[in-house]
Design an enzyme around this catalytic site. Structure first.
Site, short mmCIF file in Angstrom:
data_model
loop_
_atom_site.label_atom_id
_atom_site.label_comp_id
_atom_site.label_asym_id
_atom_site.label_seq_id
_atom_site.Cartn_x
_atom_site.Cartn_y
_atom_site.Cartn_z
N PRO A 120 0.78 -1.25 0.00
CA PRO A 120 0.00 0.00 0.00
C PRO A 120 0.81 1.30 0.00
O PRO A 120 0.79 2.07 0.96
CB PRO A 120 -0.83 -0.14 1.27
CG PRO A 120 0.06 -0.91 2.19
CD PRO A 120 0.78 -1.89 1.30
N CYS A 121 1.45 1.58 -1.10
CA CYS A 121 2.20 2.84 -1.22
C CYS A 121 1.26 4.04 -1.16
O CYS A 121 1.70 5.15 -0.84
CB CYS A 121 3.04 2.86 -2.49
SG CYS A 121 2.14 2.51 -4.00
N HIS A 122 -0.03 3.83 -1.41
CA HIS A 122 -0.99 4.93 -1.31
C HIS A 122 -1.16 5.42 0.13
O HIS A 122 -1.66 6.51 0.35
CB HIS A 122 -2.36 4.52 -1.90
CG HIS A 122 -3.02 3.39 -1.17
ND1 HIS A 122 -2.72 2.07 -1.43
CD2 HIS A 122 -3.97 3.39 -0.19
CE1 HIS A 122 -3.47 1.30 -0.64
NE2 HIS A 122 -4.22 2.07 0.12
#
Length: 158
Positions: A120-122
């Site tokens: 989850p780079c978001h």
């Protein structure tokens, strides 16, 4: 054996690639579709993505494998530790990997994450809470964080 499949998410079409029994990439489709070769692990991934977007899934179990430098792997492993509905800053990630001087390198590795949503780079935001950088576009990042309830909780604090 390599596989290729596509998933139409609420925020755009995703291209999913696999090698053997692992997902190796989930990226927003930028080019034209190629012929699909859907491996069982891609079917599993599509099912979990569907559950994430529409049925409240918060954790992914589909096996993943990433190609990258030792530093990138370290950053991506830390990204995977950010819980659903939470965020971390680039500084937080730098501290977790033990090198506060690596903030810019963390940002670069974050932007090169090959497995969107599952890694989850978001969930990585600016130190001051701003939404910064997302390969899929800030509109998609905002949607994902809202979907996970992050933005709603932040607004309630003010």
């Amino acid at each position: 054996m390599e596989g290729l499949g596509y998933y139409q998410s609420p925020i755009g079409e995703l291209e999913i690639k696999s090698r053997n029994e692992h997902i190796t990439s989930i990226l927003f489709l930028k080019d034209t579709r190629k012929e699909e070769s859907i491996a069982p692990v891609i079917e599993h991934c599509i099912q979990e993505l569907d559950e994430y977007f529409y049925k409240g899934r918060k954790f992914f179990s589909v096996p993943i494998s990433t190609d990258g430098s030792a530093f990138q792997q370290k950053v991506w492993n830390e990204l995977a530790q950010i819980p659903y509905g939470s965020t971390a800053s680039y500084t937080d990630i730098s501290l977790r990997i033990g090198d506060l001087n690596s903030i810019r390198a963390v940002g670069l590795a974050n932007g090169q994450n090959p497995i969107s949503i599952i890694v989850p780079c978001h969930r990585v935001i600016g130190k001051n809470g701003d939404l910064v950088g997302y390969a899929g576009g800030l509109d998609k990042k905002e949607w994902l964080l809202e979907h996970e309830g992050v933005l709603t909780r932040q607004l309630k604090m003010f």
